[in-house]
Design an enzyme around this catalytic site. Structure first.
Site, PDB file in Angstrom:
ATOM      1  N   PHE A   1       0.816  -1.222   0.000  1.00 14.84           N
ATOM      2  CA  PHE A   1       0.000   0.000   0.000  1.00 14.84           C
ATOM      3  C   PHE A   1       0.842   1.262   0.000  1.00 14.84           C
ATOM      4  O   PHE A   1       0.360   2.324  -0.396  1.00 14.84           O
ATOM      5  CB  PHE A   1      -0.930   0.010   1.234  1.00 14.84           C
ATOM      6  CG  PHE A   1      -0.248   0.453   2.508  1.00 14.84           C
ATOM      7  CD1 PHE A   1      -0.102   1.802   2.808  1.00 14.84           C
ATOM      8  CD2 PHE A   1       0.271  -0.470   3.413  1.00 14.84           C
ATOM      9  CE1 PHE A   1       0.545   2.216   3.967  1.00 14.84           C
ATOM     10  CE2 PHE A   1       0.918  -0.065   4.564  1.00 14.84           C
ATOM     11  CZ  PHE A   1       1.050   1.285   4.847  1.00 14.84           C
TER      12      PHE A   1
ATOM     13  N   LYS B   1      -1.076  -7.020  -9.273  1.00 20.34           N
ATOM     14  CA  LYS B   1      -2.049  -7.120  -8.170  1.00 20.34           C
ATOM     15  C   LYS B   1      -1.618  -6.070  -7.154  1.00 20.34           C
ATOM     16  O   LYS B   1      -0.783  -6.311  -6.286  1.00 20.34           O
ATOM     17  CB  LYS B   1      -2.009  -8.518  -7.560  1.00 20.34           C
ATOM     18  CG  LYS B   1      -3.296  -8.972  -6.880  1.00 20.34           C
ATOM     19  CD  LYS B   1      -3.800  -8.081  -5.775  1.00 20.34           C
ATOM     20  CE  LYS B   1      -3.078  -8.260  -4.465  1.00 20.34           C
ATOM     21  NZ  LYS B   1      -3.465  -7.229  -3.460  1.00 20.34           N
TER      22      LYS B   1
ATOM     23  N   GLU C   1      -4.940  -3.613  -2.078  1.00 17.91           N
ATOM     24  CA  GLU C   1      -6.386  -3.359  -2.051  1.00 17.91           C
ATOM     25  C   GLU C   1      -6.725  -2.107  -1.245  1.00 17.91           C
ATOM     26  O   GLU C   1      -7.853  -1.635  -1.263  1.00 17.91           O
ATOM     27  CB  GLU C   1      -7.126  -4.579  -1.497  1.00 17.91           C
ATOM     28  CG  GLU C   1      -6.841  -4.939  -0.037  1.00 17.91           C
ATOM     29  CD  GLU C   1      -5.555  -5.760   0.168  1.00 17.91           C
ATOM     30  OE1 GLU C   1      -4.587  -5.597  -0.613  1.00 17.91           O
ATOM     31  OE2 GLU C   1      -5.535  -6.546   1.130  1.00 17.91           O
TER      32      GLU C   1
ATOM     33  N   SER D   1       5.435  -6.965   3.266  1.00 15.74           N
ATOM     34  CA  SER D   1       6.001  -7.284   4.577  1.00 15.74           C
ATOM     35  C   SER D   1       6.779  -8.605   4.525  1.00 15.74           C
ATOM     36  O   SER D   1       6.536  -9.446   3.653  1.00 15.74           O
ATOM     37  CB  SER D   1       4.882  -7.364   5.609  1.00 15.74           C
ATOM     38  OG  SER D   1       3.945  -8.342   5.211  1.00 15.74           O
TER      39      SER D   1
ATOM     40  N   CYS E   1       9.446   1.870   3.352  1.00 20.93           N
ATOM     41  CA  CYS E   1      10.335   0.758   3.692  1.00 20.93           C
ATOM     42  C   CYS E   1      11.756   1.254   3.922  1.00 20.93           C
ATOM     43  O   CYS E   1      12.579   0.548   4.475  1.00 20.93           O
ATOM     44  CB  CYS E   1      10.322  -0.275   2.577  1.00 20.93           C
ATOM     45  SG  CYS E   1      10.978   0.387   1.061  1.00 20.93           S
TER      46      CYS E   1
ATOM     47  N   GLU F   1       8.853  -4.238  13.044  1.00 17.63           N
ATOM     48  CA  GLU F   1       8.756  -3.149  12.069  1.00 17.63           C
ATOM     49  C   GLU F   1       7.458  -2.410  12.369  1.00 17.63           C
ATOM     50  O   GLU F   1       6.368  -2.926  12.112  1.00 17.63           O
ATOM     51  CB  GLU F   1       8.711  -3.704  10.636  1.00 17.63           C
ATOM     52  CG  GLU F   1       8.651  -2.582   9.613  1.00 17.63           C
ATOM     53  CD  GLU F   1       8.384  -3.039   8.184  1.00 17.63           C
ATOM     54  OE1 GLU F   1       7.667  -4.024   7.990  1.00 17.63           O
ATOM     55  OE2 GLU F   1       8.887  -2.366   7.272  1.00 17.63           O
TER      56      GLU F   1
HETATM   57  P1  NAD Z   1       1.600  -6.610   2.978  1.00 19.76           P
HETATM   58  O1  NAD Z   1       2.657  -7.646   3.041  1.00 19.76           O
HETATM   59  O2  NAD Z   1       0.492  -6.668   3.964  1.00 19.76           O
HETATM   60  O3  NAD Z   1       0.891  -6.637   1.529  1.00 19.76           O
HETATM   61  C1  NAD Z   1       1.641  -6.634   0.344  1.00 19.76           C
HETATM   62  C2  NAD Z   1       0.824  -7.315  -0.739  1.00 19.76           C
HETATM   63  O4  NAD Z   1       0.581  -8.663  -0.358  1.00 19.76           O
HETATM   64  C3  NAD Z   1      -0.530  -6.672  -0.994  1.00 19.76           C
HETATM   65  O5  NAD Z   1      -0.794  -6.660  -2.364  1.00 19.76           O
HETATM   66  C4  NAD Z   1      -1.488  -7.584  -0.238  1.00 19.76           C
HETATM   67  O6  NAD Z   1      -2.770  -7.638  -0.824  1.00 19.76           O
HETATM   68  C5  NAD Z   1      -0.819  -8.943  -0.332  1.00 19.76           C
HETATM   69  N1  NAD Z   1      -1.090  -9.787   0.830  1.00 19.76           N
HETATM   70  C6  NAD Z   1      -1.369  -9.381   2.106  1.00 19.76           C
HETATM   71  N2  NAD Z   1      -1.553 -10.450   2.902  1.00 19.76           N
HETATM   72  C7  NAD Z   1      -1.400 -11.552   2.129  1.00 19.76           C
HETATM   73  C8  NAD Z   1      -1.467 -12.963   2.393  1.00 19.76           C
HETATM   74  N3  NAD Z   1      -1.728 -13.438   3.610  1.00 19.76           N
HETATM   75  N4  NAD Z   1      -1.235 -13.812   1.371  1.00 19.76           N
HETATM   76  C9  NAD Z   1      -0.950 -13.345   0.140  1.00 19.76           C
HETATM   77  N5  NAD Z   1      -0.885 -12.023  -0.159  1.00 19.76           N
HETATM   78  C10 NAD Z   1      -1.095 -11.131   0.815  1.00 19.76           C
HETATM   79  O7  NAD Z   1       2.334  -5.193   3.025  1.00 19.76           O
HETATM   80  P2  NAD Z   1       1.681  -3.749   3.130  1.00 19.76           P
HETATM   81  O8  NAD Z   1       1.140  -3.567   4.506  1.00 19.76           O
HETATM   82  O9  NAD Z   1       0.794  -3.487   1.978  1.00 19.76           O
HETATM   83  O10 NAD Z   1       2.978  -2.825   2.927  1.00 19.76           O
HETATM   84  C11 NAD Z   1       3.859  -2.509   3.952  1.00 19.76           C
HETATM   85  C12 NAD Z   1       5.028  -3.469   4.009  1.00 19.76           C
HETATM   86  O11 NAD Z   1       5.722  -3.466   2.761  1.00 19.76           O
HETATM   87  C13 NAD Z   1       6.071  -3.079   5.034  1.00 19.76           C
HETATM   88  O12 NAD Z   1       6.505  -4.239   5.689  1.00 19.76           O
HETATM   89  C14 NAD Z   1       7.195  -2.469   4.219  1.00 19.76           C
HETATM   90  O13 NAD Z   1       8.476  -2.526   4.785  1.00 19.76           O
HETATM   91  C15 NAD Z   1       7.122  -3.308   3.009  1.00 19.76           C
HETATM   92  N6  NAD Z   1       7.766  -2.647   1.880  1.00 19.76           N
HETATM   93  C16 NAD Z   1       8.997  -3.098   1.512  1.00 19.76           C
HETATM   94  C17 NAD Z   1       9.655  -2.479   0.477  1.00 19.76           C
HETATM   95  C18 NAD Z   1      11.004  -2.947   0.046  1.00 19.76           C
HETATM   96  O14 NAD Z   1      11.490  -2.466  -0.951  1.00 19.76           O
HETATM   97  N7  NAD Z   1      11.643  -3.881   0.730  1.00 19.76           N
HETATM   98  C19 NAD Z   1       9.062  -1.410  -0.203  1.00 19.76           C
HETATM   99  C20 NAD Z   1       7.800  -0.977   0.194  1.00 19.76           C
HETATM  100  C21 NAD Z   1       7.157  -1.619   1.245  1.00 19.76           C
END
Ligand code: NAD
Length: 506
Positions: free
Chosen positions: A152, A176, A179, A229, A284, A391
């Site tokens: 997000f 994808k 959401e 994450s 991040c 985090e």
């Molecule tokens: P998230 O892991 O909750 O979601 C990321 C994606 O995975 C979304 O599209 C979501 O719909 C999907 N998703 C969520 N739960 C899932 C599940 N159980 N099974 C399959 N898919 C699932 O992350 P977020 O809250 O949207 O974003 C924040 C996180 O992203 C933080 O941990 C941040 O550090 C990380 N991030 C990392 C970088 C990097 O370059 N390393 C960059 C941006 C964000």
């Protein structure tokens, strides 16, 4: 209040016209109100997108480099022209302030510009006469249908780390997005169509785990890029690779900023506040652990407090705001819970973001119900506290005091994450040693958020990356292509005859 808008998938060059079995709410974080509903894809909907992409690959994968580059150039112009609209969609659903949203689009544009150079990036090598009358050359070819699953916090930039390079390499793409803030991806899909990208080359499916699992297990998806994450990144990597796909999965982070005693403390305080609280800490690459090497702690914290108190918190659409709300109510509550647990575990709450005034929210309908949390500073945090181990992904700066440079480096290298790190010092020798010793993928020297340019590659180490390749830059080109080496000989009568031995060169 106007009716919530309806957000749907983009498949085969147009909006999806089916009826969704499940939908999710999209919020305006500055008001706390529902602004849209987004369709959640079933496995069958994902299959329709993958089929459209697979069909499009049969032509796009063979189209000339100059034609691909010309579509990329047209897309670049359109994204630039519409960058204000993309940024406004981001602010409306993510909550980040307008300048920050514009910055995210600008960094995404840099990757598109990098991908415009695809004819050069895909040049192979050629060796004449590797054996007598034999030549060798290398090619890089597209994989086919590739998927991107994104978080997000950068609804435009993170997808743009992926699809410009993937598509320029000749692949077709299924995105994808998160959401929580899905609208920017649809405007981007329209701009691709306007740029002349053939239908089906770029598709968007919205949804949750159901859509992600369908992509991870679909036999026609050849590669998956994920950013999110750490637990989900690990899951995506394990599931995707178990289904035979190439996967790069970028995970979460706990970024440290080390301040050595010889550093310019005003510069360091500016940097800590900017990198800790920009985008409400939902980056991040945000600095979340400030490592103050004795004796700088007291003076540095005083300077940080002074700056933190002056920050203007308010709706992202208000030009006065320096920091907006958090993305959702539950996320705001979770971030705020670290202030209480930090105090219980022995930290000192120097600045309490719960008490920080919100400017300009009164003017918005339901403004006081926005997902507000001001910037907080927790001092005397230890490596055992949850404010350090987790985090937090919000505007909470944890200060850890250490006695020496060696203790600071040990702390960083003991972290399970390895995304970004920064050191603030005027000692070139110390900085040079740090760059060499630290086990982190992206390092800043007097630069708090060391995000690489598009022509380098972005990615962390350890629990911040599952897979071998970072995104964009040459590693991105490698991820989205497969290498092939050709050894050729044209008829030469002197080389006739059967030979069952292993080929050796002469
Ligand atoms: P998230 O892991 O909750 O979601 C990321 C994606 O995975 C979304 O599209 C979501 O719909 C999907 N998703 C969520 N739960 C899932 C599940 N159980 N099974 C399959 N898919 C699932 O992350 P977020 O809250 O949207 O974003 C924040 C996180 O992203 C933080 O941990 C941040 O550090 C990380 N991030 C990392 C970088 C990097 O370059 N390393 C960059 C941006 C964000």
């Amino acid at each position: 209040m106007s009716d919530p808008k309806h957000i749907t998938h983009w498949i085969g060059g147009k909006p999806w016209d089916g009826v969704a079995q499940r939908r999710g709410d999209v919020y305006n974080p500055a008001t706390g109100q529902v602004s849209g509903t987004v369709d959640f894809a079933t496995a069958a909907d994902v299959d329709a997108a993958v089929q459209a992409a697979a069909q499009a690959f049969t032509t796009w994968g063979r189209i000339s480099l100059s034609r691909r580059a010309s579509v990329l150039f047209a897309f670049r112009e359109l994204v630039k022209r519409h960058s204000g609209e993309i940024a406004a969609l981001i602010t409306a659903e993510h909550g980040k302030v307008a300048s920050d949203a514009a910055g995210e689009v600008a960094r995404g544009l840099e990757v598109i510009e990098f991908a415009c150079g695809i004819p050069h990036l895909l040049k192979g090598g050629f060796s004449e006469n590797v054996s007598t009358g034999v030549d060798s050359y290398s090619l890089r070819q597209p994989i086919g249908v590739v998927a991107g699953i994104t978080p997000f916090n950068f609804p435009a930039m993170v997808p743009m780390w992926m699809f410009p390079v993937a598509i320029a390499c000749g692949n077709t793409f299924v995105l994808k997005p998160s959401e929580k803030d899905p609208s920017a991806s649809l405007l981007i899909a329209q701009l691709w169509a306007e740029a002349g990208l053939p239908d089906g080359v770029f598709n968007v499916v919205h949804g949750d785990k159901v859509a992600v699992d369908a992509l991870l297990t679909h036999p026609a998806v050849g590669a998956v890029s994920f950013v999110g994450s750490t637990p989900i990144a690990r899951y995506v990597y394990e599931t995707g690779t178990a289904h035979g796909k190439r996967v790069q999965a970028l995970g979460g982070a706990k970024n440290h900023m080390i301040v050595l005693p010889d550093a310019d403390l005003d510069l360091a305080a500016d940097a800590a506040v900017s990198a800790g609280f920009g985008s409400a800490g939902e980056r991040c690459m945000a600095v979340s652990a400030l490592v103050a090497v004795d004796p700088v702690g007291d003076e540095l914290i005083a300077k940080i407090s002074e700056r933190t108190r002056k920050l203007t918190i308010g709706p992202g659409s208000d030009t006065r705001s320096e920091m907006g709300p958090l993305v959702t109510g539950p996320h705001r509550d979770k971030v705020a819970s670290y202030l209480e647990s930090g105090i219980e575990q022995g930290a000192t709450l120097v600045e309490d973001g719960r008490a920080h005034p919100v400017t300009g929210a009164e003017g918005e309908a339901g403004g006081s119900d926005g997902f507000w949390l001001g910037p907080s500073v927790l001092d005397n945090v230890t490596p055992q506290m949850s404010a350090y181990t987790d985090e937090i992904f919000g505007p909470v700066l944890s200060v850890i005091r250490v006695p020496s440079y060696e203790a600071a480096v040990r702390l960083v290298n003991d972290s399970p994450y390895g995304n970004g790190v920064a050191i603030f010092t005027n000692d070139g020798g110390a900085a040079r040693r740090f760059v060499s010793e630290v086990e982190v993928g992206m390092v800043g020297v007097n630069v708090p958020i060391p995000v690489p340019m598009a022509y380098y590659s972005f990615g962390g180490w350890k629990g911040s990356l599952f897979g071998d390749t970072h995104v964009h830059g040459t590693e991105g080109v490698h991820f989205y292509t497969r290498g092939k080496v050709v050894t050729s000989r044209w008829l030469d009568p002197s080389h006739g005859g059967v030979n069952l031995g292993f080929p050796v060169n002469s």
